[in-house]
Enzyme design. Structure first.
Site, PDB file in Angstrom:
ATOM      1  N   HIS A  92      -0.238 -11.635  12.537  1.00  0.00           N
ATOM      2  CA  HIS A  92       0.485 -11.633  13.811  1.00  0.00           C
ATOM      3  C   HIS A  92       0.617 -10.168  14.240  1.00  0.00           C
ATOM      4  O   HIS A  92       0.685  -9.280  13.387  1.00  0.00           O
ATOM      5  CB  HIS A  92       1.916 -12.151  13.675  1.00  0.00           C
ATOM      6  CG  HIS A  92       2.075 -13.523  13.109  1.00  0.00           C
ATOM      7  ND1 HIS A  92       2.037 -13.781  11.766  1.00  0.00           N
ATOM      8  CD2 HIS A  92       2.328 -14.709  13.721  1.00  0.00           C
ATOM      9  CE1 HIS A  92       2.235 -15.076  11.577  1.00  0.00           C
ATOM     10  NE2 HIS A  92       2.406 -15.660  12.727  1.00  0.00           N
TER      11      HIS A  92
ATOM     12  N   ASP B 243       3.225  -8.170  12.382  1.00  0.00           N
ATOM     13  CA  ASP B 243       3.032  -7.982  10.927  1.00  0.00           C
ATOM     14  C   ASP B 243       2.427  -6.615  10.657  1.00  0.00           C
ATOM     15  O   ASP B 243       2.719  -5.989   9.642  1.00  0.00           O
ATOM     16  CB  ASP B 243       2.034  -8.999  10.341  1.00  0.00           C
ATOM     17  CG  ASP B 243       2.414 -10.422  10.614  1.00  0.00           C
ATOM     18  OD1 ASP B 243       3.612 -10.699  10.746  1.00  0.00           O
ATOM     19  OD2 ASP B 243       1.491 -11.268  10.693  1.00  0.00           O
TER      20      ASP B 243
HETATM   21  C1  XLS Z   1       4.567 -21.130  10.629  1.00  0.00           C
HETATM   22  C2  XLS Z   1       3.154 -21.018  10.852  1.00  0.00           C
HETATM   23  C3  XLS Z   1       2.668 -19.598  11.175  1.00  0.00           C
HETATM   24  C4  XLS Z   1       1.302 -19.666  11.770  1.00  0.00           C
HETATM   25  C5  XLS Z   1       0.898 -18.443  12.498  1.00  0.00           C
HETATM   26  O1  XLS Z   1       5.061 -22.134  10.149  1.00  0.00           O
HETATM   27  O2  XLS Z   1       2.456 -21.552   9.769  1.00  0.00           O
HETATM   28  O3  XLS Z   1       2.715 -18.802  10.060  1.00  0.00           O
HETATM   29  O4  XLS Z   1       0.334 -19.965  10.820  1.00  0.00           O
HETATM   30  O5  XLS Z   1       1.786 -18.113  13.498  1.00  0.00           O
END
Ligand code: XLS
Ligand code: NI
Ligand code: NI
Length: 441
Positions: free
Chosen positions: A99, A102
């Site tokens: 993301h 991150d």
């Molecule tokens: C959250 C999601 C997130 C997605 C990406 O539950 O799994 O991590 O994979 O935004």
């Protein structure tokens, strides 16, 4: 500077190895079903769980010991990039996912945030010049910051809608720069707590408008990644709009967007929706919508998204069966959207966890390929649906029947012959294949 000085490159040593820093089943070069294991499995590391999150939960502070945590701000972000590439290389994974927030800290405003992103993206780009590691997908975190309290594209605030769009715009630009194979939309807080204050129709229409603008912008800049929607039924909101594959598929079809997306299916989200992992994969596959996978597992005793590393061989086998029947994942991959438990706080645990997951899917691949080679499930289906191969059944599937003909047929039936579904026997057969794959004949 090395961050994982105690760990060397992870190699395949085979099922009898006692070395915790070796693969027991994942042998990247091994040919399964005519393809190299690594080309089918296409593993990815999730940046957030592995390099950013600290192990905090609603009841306790962070526990993770990370030697990059001696830095702060943009220096910390840079240290994480260094650590991440060392990790990918040593583990031998071909992909990573992130993301926006991150990889780089948010600034005081969007302009500053984007500047921070540029610094880190440049650094990642430099690494990618000399490394074989590629970006499976990136995405925008449009849910953590308080501005997203009421959602992003489905927020009650048009300013938040705009802010969210700007973040996705930047994400698409970054995806293009880094050559991302896919771009992910996970619903974040796109959903609602209560209908008492929600204009569902407007929010759904807005979500579709948002996707449409993202498609247009990607086209405008020539970013040809596969767009993926990642369904999840609840958490953080009570009701997430992208509930499951079927719901999200219907949404896309309602708005004429279905040709622009596939699905990124997460195991733990499937079980939260009351489905099995393989149900979601299967539903996507038969509609030609299976794009990528967030490989993890939930805890059957807990009702939330625990994002554990996948170790359940039954589940990885049935998942790999769907993936093989799909002809692979195309541009997608198996992204470990999974975190080490709060108690597994040492850096080496990051290796143990990924090795466990990579081995579990390698087993799944081998067993699934065996099941396919021997046409185990195909034969079961063929026999079970035989009645549609001739006579009245063939007329039905050919569209050569109607209620008059069917009534006539039914009135002439004296008995109806049926046969057992044989569930227990089928399960035992799968167990047999699981064990057979790893015992010497
Ligand atoms: C959250 C999601 C997130 C997605 C990406 O539950 O799994 O991590 O994979 O935004
Ligand atoms: Ni996910
Ligand atoms: Ni999740």
């Amino acid at each position: 500077m090395t961050y994982f000085s105690t760990v060397n490159e992870i190699k395949f040593e085979g099922s009898s190895s006692k070395n915790p820093f070796a693969f027991k089943f994942y042998n990247p070069e091994e040919i399964i079903g005519g393809k190299k294991m690594e080309d089918v499995l296409r593993y990815a590391v999730s940046y957030w769980h592995t390099f950013t999150m600290d192990g905090s939960d609603p009841f306790g502070a962070g526990t993770m010991k990370r030697n990059w945590d001696r830095y702060n701000g943009i220096d910390l972000a840079k240290a994480r990039v260094d650590a991440s590439f060392e990790f990918y290389e040593k583990l031998g994974v071909p992909y990573f996912c992130f993301h926006d927030i991150d990889i780089a800290p948010e600034g005081d405003n969007l302009r500053e945030t984007n500047q921070n992103l540029d610094v880190i993206v440049n650094m990642i780009q430099d690494y990618m010049k000399s490394s074989k590691v590629k970006l499976l997908w990136n995405t925008a975190n449009n849910f953590t910051h308080p501005r997203f309290v009421h959602g992003a594209a489905t927020s009650s605030s048009a300013d938040v809608f705009a802010y969210s769009a700007a973040k996705v715009k930047k994400g698409l630009e970054i995806g293009k720069e880094l050559g991302a194979e896919n771009y992910v939309f996970w619903g974040g807080r796109e959903g609602y707590e209560t209908l008492l204050n929600t204009n569902m129709k407007l929010e759904l229409d807005n979500l579709a408008r948002f996707y449409k603008m993202a498609i247009d912008y990607a086209e405008e800049i020539g970013f040809d990644a596969q767009f993926l929607i990642e369904p999840k039924p609840k958490e953080p909101t009570t009701h997430q709009y992208d509930y499951d594959v079927a719901t999200s598929h219907a949404f896309l079809q309602n708005y004429g967007l279905e040709n622009h997306f596939k699905f990124n299916i997460e195991a733990n989200h499937a079980t939260l929706a009351g489905h099995t992992f393989e149900h979601e994969l299967h539903y996507a596959r038969i509609h030609n919508m299976l794009g990528s996978v967030d490989a993890n597992q939930g805890d059957p005793l807990l009702g939330w998204d625990t994002d554990e590393f996948p170790t359940d061989l039954w589940s990885t086998t049935l998942a790999m069966y769907e993936i093989l029947k799909n002809g692979g994942l195309g541009r997608g991959g198996l992204n470990f959207d999974a975190k080490v438990r709060r108690g597994s706080f040492e850096q080496e645990d990051l290796f143990h966890a990924h090795i466990a997951g990579m081995d579990a899917f390698a087993v799944g691949l081998k067993v699934a390929q065996q099941l396919i080679d021997d046409k185990v499930l195909e034969t079961i289906l063929e026999n079970r649906y035989e009645s549609y191969e001739s006579g009245i059944g063939l007329d039905i599937v050919k569209g050569a029947s109607d209620f008059h003909k069917l009534e006539k047929h039914a009135l002439n039936l004296s008995t109806i012959e049926q046969s057992s579904g044989r569930l227990e026997q089928i399960k035992a057969t799968i167990n047999q294949y699981l064990l057979k794959a790893f015992t010497k004949k």
